[in-house]
Design an enzyme around this catalytic site. Sequence first.
Site, PDB file in Angstrom:
ATOM      1  CD  GLU A 248      -3.891   4.514   2.565  1.00  0.00           C
ATOM      2  OE1 GLU A 248      -3.016   5.203   3.118  1.00  0.00           O
ATOM      3  OE2 GLU A 248      -3.648   3.707   1.663  1.00  0.00           O
TER       4      GLU A 248
ATOM      5  CG  HIS B 156      -0.171   2.904   3.428  1.00  0.00           C
ATOM      6  ND1 HIS B 156      -0.451   4.078   2.777  1.00  0.00           N
ATOM      7  CD2 HIS B 156       1.093   2.583   3.030  1.00  0.00           C
ATOM      8  CE1 HIS B 156       0.571   4.457   2.036  1.00  0.00           C
ATOM      9  NE2 HIS B 156       1.524   3.558   2.176  1.00  0.00           N
TER      10      HIS B 156
ATOM     11  NE  ARG C 194       1.386   7.245  -1.614  1.00  0.00           N
ATOM     12  CZ  ARG C 194       2.338   6.547  -0.968  1.00  0.00           C
ATOM     13  NH1 ARG C 194       2.230   5.235  -0.855  1.00  0.00           N
ATOM     14  NH2 ARG C 194       3.367   7.163  -0.420  1.00  0.00           N
TER      15      ARG C 194
HETATM   16  C1  DGY Z   1       6.046   5.302   1.250  1.00  0.00           C
HETATM   17  O1  DGY Z   1       7.139   5.421   1.806  1.00  0.00           O
HETATM   18  O2  DGY Z   1       5.667   6.032   0.347  1.00  0.00           O
HETATM   19  C2  DGY Z   1       5.172   4.222   1.751  1.00  0.00           C
HETATM   20  O3  DGY Z   1       3.964   4.160   1.094  1.00  0.00           O
HETATM   21  C3  DGY Z   1       4.965   4.426   3.232  1.00  0.00           C
HETATM   22  O4  DGY Z   1       4.578   3.220   3.790  1.00  0.00           O
END
Ligand code: DGY
Length: 322
Positions: free
Chosen positions: A270, A289, A241
Amino acid sequence: MSKTRKVLVTREDCPQAGLDLLRNSKCELTIVPGDYPSREEIIRAIPGHDALYVVGNHVNVNAELLDAAGPSLKIISTISSGYDHLDVPEIKRRGIIIGHTPVVLNAAVSEIAVMLLLTAARRAHESRLLLEAGKSERKPMWLLGQDVSGSTVGIVGLGMIGLAIAKRLVPFEIGRFLYTGHAPKKSADEIGAEFVSLDDLLELSDFVIVATPLTSETRGLFDDAAFDKMKKTAVFINIGRGAVVKTDALLRALKEKKIFAAGLDVVDPEPLPKDHELLTLPNLEIVPHIGSATVRTRNNMAIVAAQNLINALEGKPLVYPL
Ligand code: DGY
């Protein structure tokens, strides 16, 4: 399901497979129109629904949203593995069930991690920029990268995705795997990884890979001090993240060559504004992402999330509960 249940879907752009499964299981869907509905639109639409089908992590599910939903809401099912957009303690306090979609995205996300690691190590973005600028120098010492074979790879967060990345790297003849986290893990034996402190991992690793979720403990973990401990030749990868890293600190580390390069699938904020300075750096590989963005993976995530939702409404165990 014996009676029809009302499900709020948080945006239109959603894999059809999940919607079909819900409709075939006696769910009546309200789809909030548009691909980027505002929080207000979701809050206006939610009262009286039995379930919330969260398409991605674009909406924060907190007390305000739960108040708007009212007592009918029984399950929140997110089409994501991560759940930092959900106020989990508050949702649980209200007795609402939560489902998410781990496992089915492990392969896709770990593939992106390997892609970023290889392209950052071998200066793919910088090479492309130079080619486009007509600055091709065919000299032996031009565009030298970092070797992956024989390197030390340090993984921050050896969960399922961290392990999947390491397994994909094994054929590249990695010299040594290190990992850090709360405690040693049995699964580390599968790749012969050594448990070390974060400081040791930062000092010893040629590649530092962040695969940890965002929690109060990991928020801002990578600050100036962390980058200062890393090797000048190190390559930093984040597929966890964005907010695990202080963006300004990473910017400084890359600009001042405290580290060699970085590869990011996630960043804070983001989306990254198009005029953000990070995007001007030749030693940064960055994608927006898209770790789990493959056709099969997104379909599977939507199906698992739909099944979580249906199971909760039928009083059955979820595929992946939180
Ligand atoms: C998630 O599923 O948490 C991913 O980061 C989405 O792409």
